[in-house]
Design a protein around this motif. Sequence first.
Motif, PDB file in Angstrom:
ATOM      1  N   PRO A   1       0.807  -1.231   0.000  1.00  0.00           N
ATOM      2  CA  PRO A   1       0.000   0.000   0.000  1.00  0.00           C
ATOM      3  C   PRO A   1       0.834   1.272   0.000  1.00  0.00           C
ATOM      4  N   LEU A   2       1.974   1.251   0.676  1.00  0.00           N
ATOM      5  CA  LEU A   2       2.834   2.433   0.649  1.00  0.00           C
ATOM      6  C   LEU A   2       3.402   2.667  -0.745  1.00  0.00           C
ATOM      7  N   ARG A   3       3.795   1.605  -1.416  1.00  0.00           N
ATOM      8  CA  ARG A   3       4.341   1.743  -2.764  1.00  0.00           C
ATOM      9  C   ARG A   3       3.289   2.314  -3.717  1.00  0.00           C
ATOM     10  N   ARG A   4       2.057   1.848  -3.575  1.00  0.00           N
ATOM     11  CA  ARG A   4       0.990   2.325  -4.458  1.00  0.00           C
ATOM     12  C   ARG A   4       0.774   3.831  -4.302  1.00  0.00           C
ATOM     13  N   TRP A   5       0.705   4.291  -3.050  1.00  0.00           N
ATOM     14  CA  TRP A   5       0.454   5.710  -2.825  1.00  0.00           C
ATOM     15  C   TRP A   5       1.685   6.558  -3.102  1.00  0.00           C
ATOM     16  N   GLN A   6       2.876   6.007  -2.892  1.00  0.00           N
ATOM     17  CA  GLN A   6       4.068   6.783  -3.200  1.00  0.00           C
ATOM     18  C   GLN A   6       4.245   6.970  -4.704  1.00  0.00           C
ATOM     19  N   ASN A   7       3.716   6.059  -5.506  1.00  0.00           N
ATOM     20  CA  ASN A   7       3.716   6.251  -6.951  1.00  0.00           C
ATOM     21  C   ASN A   7       2.841   7.435  -7.343  1.00  0.00           C
ATOM     22  N   THR A   8       1.762   7.636  -6.581  1.00  0.00           N
ATOM     23  CA  THR A   8       0.853   8.759  -6.850  1.00  0.00           C
ATOM     24  C   THR A   8       1.395  10.064  -6.292  1.00  0.00           C
ATOM     25  N   PHE A   9       2.041   9.992  -5.132  1.00  0.00           N
ATOM     26  CA  PHE A   9       2.583  11.191  -4.476  1.00  0.00           C
ATOM     27  C   PHE A   9       4.087  10.994  -4.226  1.00  0.00           C
ATOM     28  N   PRO A  10       4.888  11.048  -5.285  1.00  0.00           N
ATOM     29  CA  PRO A  10       6.315  10.710  -5.153  1.00  0.00           C
ATOM     30  C   PRO A  10       7.108  11.706  -4.306  1.00  0.00           C
ATOM     31  N   ASP A  11       6.595  12.904  -4.119  1.00  0.00           N
ATOM     32  CA  ASP A  11       7.346  13.911  -3.359  1.00  0.00           C
ATOM     33  C   ASP A  11       7.136  13.822  -1.855  1.00  0.00           C
ATOM     34  N   VAL A  12       6.242  12.950  -1.410  1.00  0.00           N
ATOM     35  CA  VAL A  12       5.966  12.836   0.022  1.00  0.00           C
ATOM     36  C   VAL A  12       7.028  11.957   0.677  1.00  0.00           C
ATOM     37  N   GLU A  13       7.696  12.505   1.658  1.00  0.00           N
ATOM     38  CA  GLU A  13       8.684  11.751   2.431  1.00  0.00           C
ATOM     39  C   GLU A  13       7.955  10.903   3.471  1.00  0.00           C
ATOM     40  N   VAL A  14       8.239   9.604   3.509  1.00  0.00           N
ATOM     41  CA  VAL A  14       7.510   8.682   4.374  1.00  0.00           C
ATOM     42  C   VAL A  14       8.451   8.002   5.360  1.00  0.00           C
ATOM     43  N   THR A  15       8.073   7.968   6.614  1.00  0.00           N
ATOM     44  CA  THR A  15       8.748   7.154   7.619  1.00  0.00           C
ATOM     45  C   THR A  15       7.730   6.184   8.200  1.00  0.00           C
ATOM     46  N   VAL A  16       8.199   5.033   8.651  1.00  0.00           N
ATOM     47  CA  VAL A  16       7.319   3.992   9.181  1.00  0.00           C
ATOM     48  C   VAL A  16       7.781   3.614  10.582  1.00  0.00           C
ATOM     49  N   GLU A  17       6.828   3.513  11.482  1.00  0.00           N
ATOM     50  CA  GLU A  17       7.097   3.081  12.855  1.00  0.00           C
ATOM     51  C   GLU A  17       6.201   1.898  13.180  1.00  0.00           C
ATOM     52  N   THR A  18       6.793   0.773  13.562  1.00  0.00           N
ATOM     53  CA  THR A  18       6.016  -0.355  14.065  1.00  0.00           C
ATOM     54  C   THR A  18       6.471  -0.630  15.487  1.00  0.00           C
ATOM     55  N   ALA A  19       5.515  -0.973  16.345  1.00  0.00           N
ATOM     56  CA  ALA A  19       5.863  -1.189  17.750  1.00  0.00           C
ATOM     57  C   ALA A  19       4.865  -2.122  18.394  1.00  0.00           C
ATOM     58  N   ALA A  20       5.344  -2.917  19.347  1.00  0.00           N
ATOM     59  CA  ALA A  20       4.462  -3.764  20.149  1.00  0.00           C
ATOM     60  C   ALA A  20       3.869  -2.892  21.243  1.00  0.00           C
ATOM     61  N   ALA A  21       2.704  -2.333  20.959  1.00  0.00           N
ATOM     62  CA  ALA A  21       2.096  -1.371  21.878  1.00  0.00           C
ATOM     63  C   ALA A  21       0.612  -1.288  21.591  1.00  0.00           C
ATOM     64  N   ALA A  22      -0.121  -0.667  22.515  1.00  0.00           N
ATOM     65  CA  ALA A  22      -1.544  -0.408  22.301  1.00  0.00           C
ATOM     66  C   ALA A  22      -1.679   0.645  21.205  1.00  0.00           C
ATOM     67  N   PRO A  23      -2.525   0.407  20.197  1.00  0.00           N
ATOM     68  CA  PRO A  23      -2.611   1.351  19.070  1.00  0.00           C
ATOM     69  C   PRO A  23      -2.960   2.771  19.496  1.00  0.00           C
ATOM     70  N   ALA A  24      -3.935   2.931  20.370  1.00  0.00           N
ATOM     71  CA  ALA A  24      -4.354   4.278  20.757  1.00  0.00           C
ATOM     72  C   ALA A  24      -3.220   5.030  21.433  1.00  0.00           C
ATOM     73  N   GLY A  25      -2.542   4.380  22.363  1.00  0.00           N
ATOM     74  CA  GLY A  25      -1.438   5.032  23.057  1.00  0.00           C
ATOM     75  C   GLY A  25      -0.318   5.417  22.117  1.00  0.00           C
ATOM     76  N   LEU A  26      -0.016   4.531  21.171  1.00  0.00           N
ATOM     77  CA  LEU A  26       1.052   4.802  20.215  1.00  0.00           C
ATOM     78  C   LEU A  26       0.704   6.008  19.338  1.00  0.00           C
ATOM     79  N   LEU A  27      -0.551   6.084  18.899  1.00  0.00           N
ATOM     80  CA  LEU A  27      -0.970   7.188  18.043  1.00  0.00           C
ATOM     81  C   LEU A  27      -1.095   8.491  18.818  1.00  0.00           C
TER      82      LEU A  27
END
Length: 291
Positions: free
Chosen positions: A219-245
Amino acid sequence: MTDAEILVGYDGSPDAAAALGWALDQARRDGRTVRLAYVFEWLTVAGWVGPGVTPGMWPDEQARQQVEELVGKAAADAAAAHPDLTVRGEVLDGPPALVLEESSTQAGLLVLGSRGHGGFAGLLAGSTAVSVTAHAHCPVVVVRAETADAARAGHIAAGVDGSEHSLVALGFAFEQAALRRVPLHVVRAWQPRREQWHLTGEQARDAAGAEHTAELDEPLRRWQNTFPDVEVTVETAAAAPAGLLIDASRSAQLVVVGTRGRGGLRGMLLGSVSQQLIQHAHCPVAVIRER
């Protein structure tokens, strides 16, 4: 992006004023019309409550006139401050949540204050905001007055768990990042799966983290093809989603989520993560059910 108008649920409360300010900033970026909608509900049991009007058992035409003047002045002031924008206001009749949900079918974006004049002091997110966010037919942005300043700085944060709603939200987040020319920070929380329980804590974290990061690649590749100028970072963590967000929202100008993720009950249209964010995030929150 759609050219449909930005609809603002407006009742003169501090949160509604913050929502209007956010909507005007958004309209400056994309050139859309801003429409203020005050939903006037004629109550039959309790007295009507609204700004600048003495509560009474049965509101009369004078009360409605005062509401129309309130909305008219807010729209005129906004138009005067932003002469390049088209801003108009109107008063609608009916239950606020239902009327706003119906109106959202014709809007490209709906912006609400977290809590209006009808809210209880201890309820951070009003019932109207929660209901509309769950049922609206366009993206909804919820703004609290105390988070309004965060709308002017920072990146876009997006919570993605692989669910249908979160992938739709990811597209909206890319659009906003491109429009604002800021980076996009994608957040994914996870818990170790049963087949990974035999691994040590560090091994399980590494294995699950790599797996969940890989699931975001397509999904990131698909959207980055549409918006190539957007700089993207990804964070994954073993945590509660609400707290992490909520933590991610501290340095963001907008956090974007779907209405309900993989963990939601089928009958619960607004997931617990979305509800917690609109109450506790440190910046405005966009909740996406459909586009």
